[in-house]
Design a protein around this motif. Structure first.
Motif, PDB file in Angstrom:
ATOM      1  N   ILE A  18       0.864  -1.180   0.000  1.00 20.63           N
ATOM      2  CA  ILE A  18       0.000   0.000   0.000  1.00 20.63           C
ATOM      3  C   ILE A  18       0.899   1.228   0.000  1.00 20.63           C
ATOM      4  O   ILE A  18       1.478   1.576   1.033  1.00 20.63           O
ATOM      5  N   PRO A  19       1.076   1.893  -1.149  1.00 17.72           N
ATOM      6  CA  PRO A  19       1.998   3.026  -1.210  1.00 17.72           C
ATOM      7  C   PRO A  19       1.431   4.240  -0.493  1.00 17.72           C
ATOM      8  O   PRO A  19       0.219   4.474  -0.471  1.00 17.72           O
ATOM      9  N   THR A  20       2.291   5.011   0.106  1.00 13.70           N
ATOM     10  CA  THR A  20       1.914   6.262   0.753  1.00 13.70           C
ATOM     11  C   THR A  20       2.925   7.323   0.363  1.00 13.70           C
ATOM     12  O   THR A  20       4.002   7.034  -0.140  1.00 13.70           O
ATOM     13  N   GLY A  21       2.580   8.568   0.635  1.00 12.49           N
ATOM     14  CA  GLY A  21       3.490   9.659   0.320  1.00 12.49           C
ATOM     15  C   GLY A  21       2.713  10.897  -0.056  1.00 12.49           C
ATOM     16  O   GLY A  21       1.516  10.845  -0.371  1.00 12.49           O
ATOM     17  N   SER A  22       3.378  12.022  -0.031  1.00 14.07           N
ATOM     18  CA  SER A  22       2.761  13.300  -0.367  1.00 14.07           C
ATOM     19  C   SER A  22       3.269  13.746  -1.734  1.00 14.07           C
ATOM     20  O   SER A  22       4.438  14.103  -1.882  1.00 14.07           O
ATOM     21  N   TRP A  24       0.309  16.858  -8.634  1.00 12.66           N
ATOM     22  CA  TRP A  24       0.240  16.662 -10.082  1.00 12.66           C
ATOM     23  C   TRP A  24       1.399  17.346 -10.795  1.00 12.66           C
ATOM     24  O   TRP A  24       2.148  16.707 -11.544  1.00 12.66           O
ATOM     25  N   TYR A  25       1.556  18.638 -10.566  1.00 13.21           N
ATOM     26  CA  TYR A  25       2.558  19.378 -11.330  1.00 13.21           C
ATOM     27  C   TYR A  25       3.977  18.984 -10.955  1.00 13.21           C
ATOM     28  O   TYR A  25       4.844  18.842 -11.828  1.00 13.21           O
ATOM     29  N   GLN A  26       4.238  18.783  -9.668  1.00 16.84           N
ATOM     30  CA  GLN A  26       5.608  18.538  -9.249  1.00 16.84           C
ATOM     31  C   GLN A  26       6.037  17.085  -9.465  1.00 16.84           C
ATOM     32  O   GLN A  26       7.215  16.815  -9.677  1.00 16.84           O
ATOM     33  N   ASP A  27       5.110  16.124  -9.450  1.00 19.81           N
ATOM     34  CA  ASP A  27       5.513  14.717  -9.435  1.00 19.81           C
ATOM     35  C   ASP A  27       4.862  13.866 -10.525  1.00 19.81           C
ATOM     36  O   ASP A  27       5.536  13.079 -11.190  1.00 19.81           O
ATOM     37  N   VAL A  28       3.542  13.979 -10.680  1.00 17.80           N
ATOM     38  CA  VAL A  28       2.801  12.996 -11.471  1.00 17.80           C
ATOM     39  C   VAL A  28       2.769  13.336 -12.955  1.00 17.80           C
ATOM     40  O   VAL A  28       2.931  12.450 -13.813  1.00 17.80           O
ATOM     41  N   GLN A  29       2.539  14.596 -13.286  1.00 11.53           N
ATOM     42  CA  GLN A  29       2.384  14.954 -14.695  1.00 11.53           C
ATOM     43  C   GLN A  29       3.558  14.515 -15.566  1.00 11.53           C
ATOM     44  O   GLN A  29       3.334  13.965 -16.654  1.00 11.53           O
ATOM     45  N   GLN A  46       8.494   0.706 -10.626  1.00  7.81           N
ATOM     46  CA  GLN A  46       7.613   0.435  -9.502  1.00  7.81           C
ATOM     47  C   GLN A  46       7.467   1.665  -8.610  1.00  7.81           C
ATOM     48  O   GLN A  46       6.386   1.953  -8.080  1.00  7.81           O
ATOM     49  N   ALA A  47       8.559   2.427  -8.472  1.00  6.77           N
ATOM     50  CA  ALA A  47       8.492   3.646  -7.666  1.00  6.77           C
ATOM     51  C   ALA A  47       7.529   4.653  -8.283  1.00  6.77           C
ATOM     52  O   ALA A  47       6.791   5.347  -7.561  1.00  6.77           O
ATOM     53  N   GLU A  48       7.518   4.765  -9.606  1.00  8.67           N
ATOM     54  CA  GLU A  48       6.595   5.691 -10.275  1.00  8.67           C
ATOM     55  C   GLU A  48       5.145   5.226 -10.128  1.00  8.67           C
ATOM     56  O   GLU A  48       4.234   6.045  -9.929  1.00  8.67           O
ATOM     57  N   ILE A  49       4.945   3.908 -10.228  1.00 14.80           N
ATOM     58  CA  ILE A  49       3.594   3.366 -10.038  1.00 14.80           C
ATOM     59  C   ILE A  49       3.112   3.644  -8.616  1.00 14.80           C
ATOM     60  O   ILE A  49       1.981   4.105  -8.390  1.00 14.80           O
ATOM     61  N   ASP A  50       3.986   3.377  -7.641  1.00 11.69           N
ATOM     62  CA  ASP A  50       3.612   3.623  -6.242  1.00 11.69           C
ATOM     63  C   ASP A  50       3.292   5.096  -6.018  1.00 11.69           C
ATOM     64  O   ASP A  50       2.360   5.432  -5.265  1.00 11.69           O
ATOM     65  N   MET A  51       4.052   5.972  -6.644  1.00  7.56           N
ATOM     66  CA  MET A  51       3.812   7.398  -6.479  1.00  7.56           C
ATOM     67  C   MET A  51       2.425   7.777  -6.986  1.00  7.56           C
ATOM     68  O   MET A  51       1.688   8.535  -6.329  1.00  7.56           O
ATOM     69  N   ILE A  52       2.038   7.274  -8.166  1.00  7.24           N
ATOM     70  CA  ILE A  52       0.726   7.614  -8.722  1.00  7.24           C
ATOM     71  C   ILE A  52      -0.386   7.053  -7.850  1.00  7.24           C
ATOM     72  O   ILE A  52      -1.425   7.703  -7.617  1.00  7.24           O
ATOM     73  N   TRP A  89      -0.556   9.279  -4.754  1.00  7.75           N
ATOM     74  CA  TRP A  89      -1.118  10.586  -5.115  1.00  7.75           C
ATOM     75  C   TRP A  89      -2.625  10.491  -5.313  1.00  7.75           C
ATOM     76  O   TRP A  89      -3.385  11.321  -4.799  1.00  7.75           O
ATOM     77  N   SER A  90      -3.082   9.465  -6.054  1.00 10.44           N
ATOM     78  CA  SER A  90      -4.511   9.311  -6.318  1.00 10.44           C
ATOM     79  C   SER A  90      -5.278   9.017  -5.024  1.00 10.44           C
ATOM     80  O   SER A  90      -6.314   9.640  -4.739  1.00 10.44           O
ATOM     81  N   ALA A  91      -4.746   8.081  -4.232  1.00 12.63           N
ATOM     82  CA  ALA A  91      -5.437   7.710  -2.994  1.00 12.63           C
ATOM     83  C   ALA A  91      -5.450   8.849  -1.980  1.00 12.63           C
ATOM     84  O   ALA A  91      -6.365   8.947  -1.147  1.00 12.63           O
ATOM     85  N   GLY A  92      -4.462   9.730  -2.058  1.00 16.11           N
ATOM     86  CA  GLY A  92      -4.382  10.832  -1.114  1.00 16.11           C
ATOM     87  C   GLY A  92      -5.156  12.061  -1.524  1.00 16.11           C
ATOM     88  O   GLY A  92      -4.997  13.128  -0.900  1.00 16.11           O
TER      89      GLY A  92
END
Length: 555
Positions: free
Chosen positions: A36-40, A43-48, A113-119, A122-125
């Motif tokens: 279960i990934p977590t983190g802050s 969109w603009y800084q990380d996901v886009q 995997q790190a990019e997948i966990d980040m998304i 981000w979505s869950a948060g």
């Protein structure tokens, strides 16, 4: 927001999001490995950037290749899907972990995997937006110099070598490309596309990661023009910048000469094709194929220095319609003391020095795919008063009247440099090639030298060229330079890896060439549809009396 993530009509229509958007149950918020990934994240800084890299080809502002949804902007990913009632960012996270219908599909580049966990996190948060980054890049100040150096060989005005459009002015970049999107958006995609990347991998001028970032950010910001430079470009002459700042736009269609920049130790020396007896008029080649012409330019270092060094060369490209190559040679015999410019004269193959017996020393040239050629810092070609620079032009398949003033500009530095020269490796053969063919030539090194760069050369039937070295006392061959997929229209100059640069007495240097002529018999020769097998190595110190008649070219 950016619309840059499109292909320009050449990318295969595969690997895009299914139009039906099937719902994958029970996976929202779970990574592929079950964690279960977590983190802050925002969109603009990380996901886009991740979404654009892996999804933008199909899910751009205008979806393509059967994709039905855009993922280009924050508003896009926050929209509610009309079939599931969930926001699109939730669907996107689900598809990243799906065991069926995973996106991107397995055939395409995959996020880590790190990019997948980040998304997921981000979505869950709550899919935070973040802040829009204010990017200050402008065309004139930041982007145009990079585009000019890396892209103008093909995307000039007019475009050459099958390039579909010019990328010379801000209007060119803001115009619509054949794909229907602004060319700056297409360019921003192609410079980091998973396939069909530009410039081609074999091109001598590749973009740095910083340049890729700048072009991408500039395009995302709407491709602003900015203010023109305070000092207008002067057609290629240096404007007083430091010696390593690089030249400007190559000169064309004007009378060149030796230009004195702000630095008193540095000057330009130009060589150019022109009408016999009139250096200000363009040359008109005769009709025919495989036309070699040369011009001779007397060297005068003046009274300030006994010796000068060529430290940078750039092509002066005027008329490319029939231009096969440009080569520059040095005649150091000092037998011809005429100070006038001589030519044009016939010079098939390699021009002779003034004695009519010895070949002039090749120092560099332009071929399709070649751009600017600086030597490493502190290294240069030696010039003295009484030497002659010989420019050779090769025109091919001329069936109508053309005019040309192409040539090579040399940056000459009076400060002391380490002398450099060329070492040729290759083979000359007598029989004809037919179908898949291979030839090789080798030589034993007689003088220790350092080889830092090479220029492999074949013609249109070539498929591969490789040079390798067998160290004295060893039985193993080590590759020193290779082009595994030869392209006649994109001939790069290759840097030699530091661990391979030292050649010692007793080492054996070998160059092998591979061709496929199909059913056409092809001879060795100078024409475009003949073949050659040479690799020109740039070395220091120079190796005396080694050239096309020396030990490193086998017959």
């Amino acid at each position: 927001m950016s619309k840059r993530w499109f292909v320009v009509g050449l990318v295969l229509a595969t690997g895009c999001w299914d139009p039906a958007w099937p719902v994958i149950e029970g996976v929202e918020g779970e990574a592929r490995d079950g964690g279960i990934p977590t983190g802050s994240y925002t969109w603009y800084q990380d996901v886009q950037p991740v979404v654009q890299r892996y999804c933008g080809e199909c899910h751009g502002a205008t979806p393509r290749f059967a994709a039905t949804r855009s993922l280009a902007s924050y508003a896009d990913v926050m929209a509610i899907d009309f079939t599931t009632g969930r926001p699109l960012h939730s669907e996107m996270a689900a598809r990243l972990s799906a065991t069926l219908g995973t996106m991107p599909p397995p055939s395409q580049p995959q996020p880590t995997q790190a990019e997948i966990d980040m998304i997921f996190a981000w979505s869950a948060g709550g899919a935070a937006m973040g802040t829009v980054v204010d990017v200050p890049y402008t065309w004139h100040r930041d982007i145009e110099p990079t585009i000019r150096e890396a892209c103008h060989l093909c995307h000039g005005d007019p475009p050459q070598f099958t390039a579909p459009m010019s990328l010379v002015t801000i209007d060119d970049l803001q115009a619509l490309c054949p794909s229907g999107i602004p060319c700056h958006e297409a360019a921003a995609f192609r410079i980091q596309a998973p396939s069909g990347r530009m410039p081609p991998p074999s091109h001598s001028r590749q973009l740095t990661s910083e340049e890729v970032m700048a072009i991408t950010a500039w395009s995302e910001g709407g491709a602003p023009e900015g203010e023109p430079p305070a000092v207008p470009r002067d057609g290629g002459f240096r404007d007083g910048g430091p010696p390593d700042s690089g030249p400007g736009v190559p000169w064309a269609n004007g009378l060149p000469g030796s230009i004195q920049p702000a630095n008193p130790d540095v000057r330009w020396v130009d060589t150019w094709s022109h009408r016999g007896g009139n250096p200000a008029m363009p040359y008109e080649p005769d009709f025919g194929e495989t036309i070699y012409r040369c011009w001779s330019f007397h060297v005068d270092t003046g009274t300030v220095a006994d010796v000068e060094y060529v430290t940078w060369m750039e092509p002066i490209l005027d008329n490319l319609s029939s231009l096969h190559h440009l080569m520059i040679f040095v005649d150091d015999s000092q037998l011809d003391q005429r100070e006038d410019v001589v030519g044009p004269f016939d010079c098939d193959g390699f021009p002779f020095e003034a004695d009519g017996i010895t070949y002039a020393e090749y120092i560099d040239g332009w071929f399709p795919g070649r751009g600017l050629t600086p030597f490493p810092n502190g290294i240069g070609i030696e010039l003295r008063t009484g030497y002659r620079l010989i420019l050779q032009t090769h025109y091919d398949r001329i069936d109508e009247t053309i005019q040309d003033m192409s040539g090579i500009r040399l940056l000459v530095d009076r400060r002391e440099q380490i002398p450099t020269g060329t070492l040729w490796s290759g083979v000359i053969w007598g029989d004809q090639l037919l179908g898949p063919s291979e030839r090789s030539g080798e030589c034993v090194i007689q003088q220790a030298t350092t080889v830092y760069r090479s220029f492999p050369h074949m013609h249109t039937y070539g498929t591969r060229i490789v040079s390798d070295v067998r160290r004295a006392g060893s039985t193993n061959w080590e590759v020193i330079a290779e082009i595994p997929a030869w392209n006649f229209e994109d001939q790069p100059i290759l840097d030699v890896a530091p661990e391979m640069q030292q050649l010692n007495v007793g080492d054996t240097l070998r160059t092998r060439c591979f061709w496929d002529t199909g059913t056409m018999p092809v001879r060795q020769g100078d024409g475009s549809f003949d073949e050659m097998c040479f690799n020109t190595f740039f070395v220091y110190p120079p190796v005396p009396d080694v050239g096309v008649t020396g030990d490193c070219v086998s017959n």
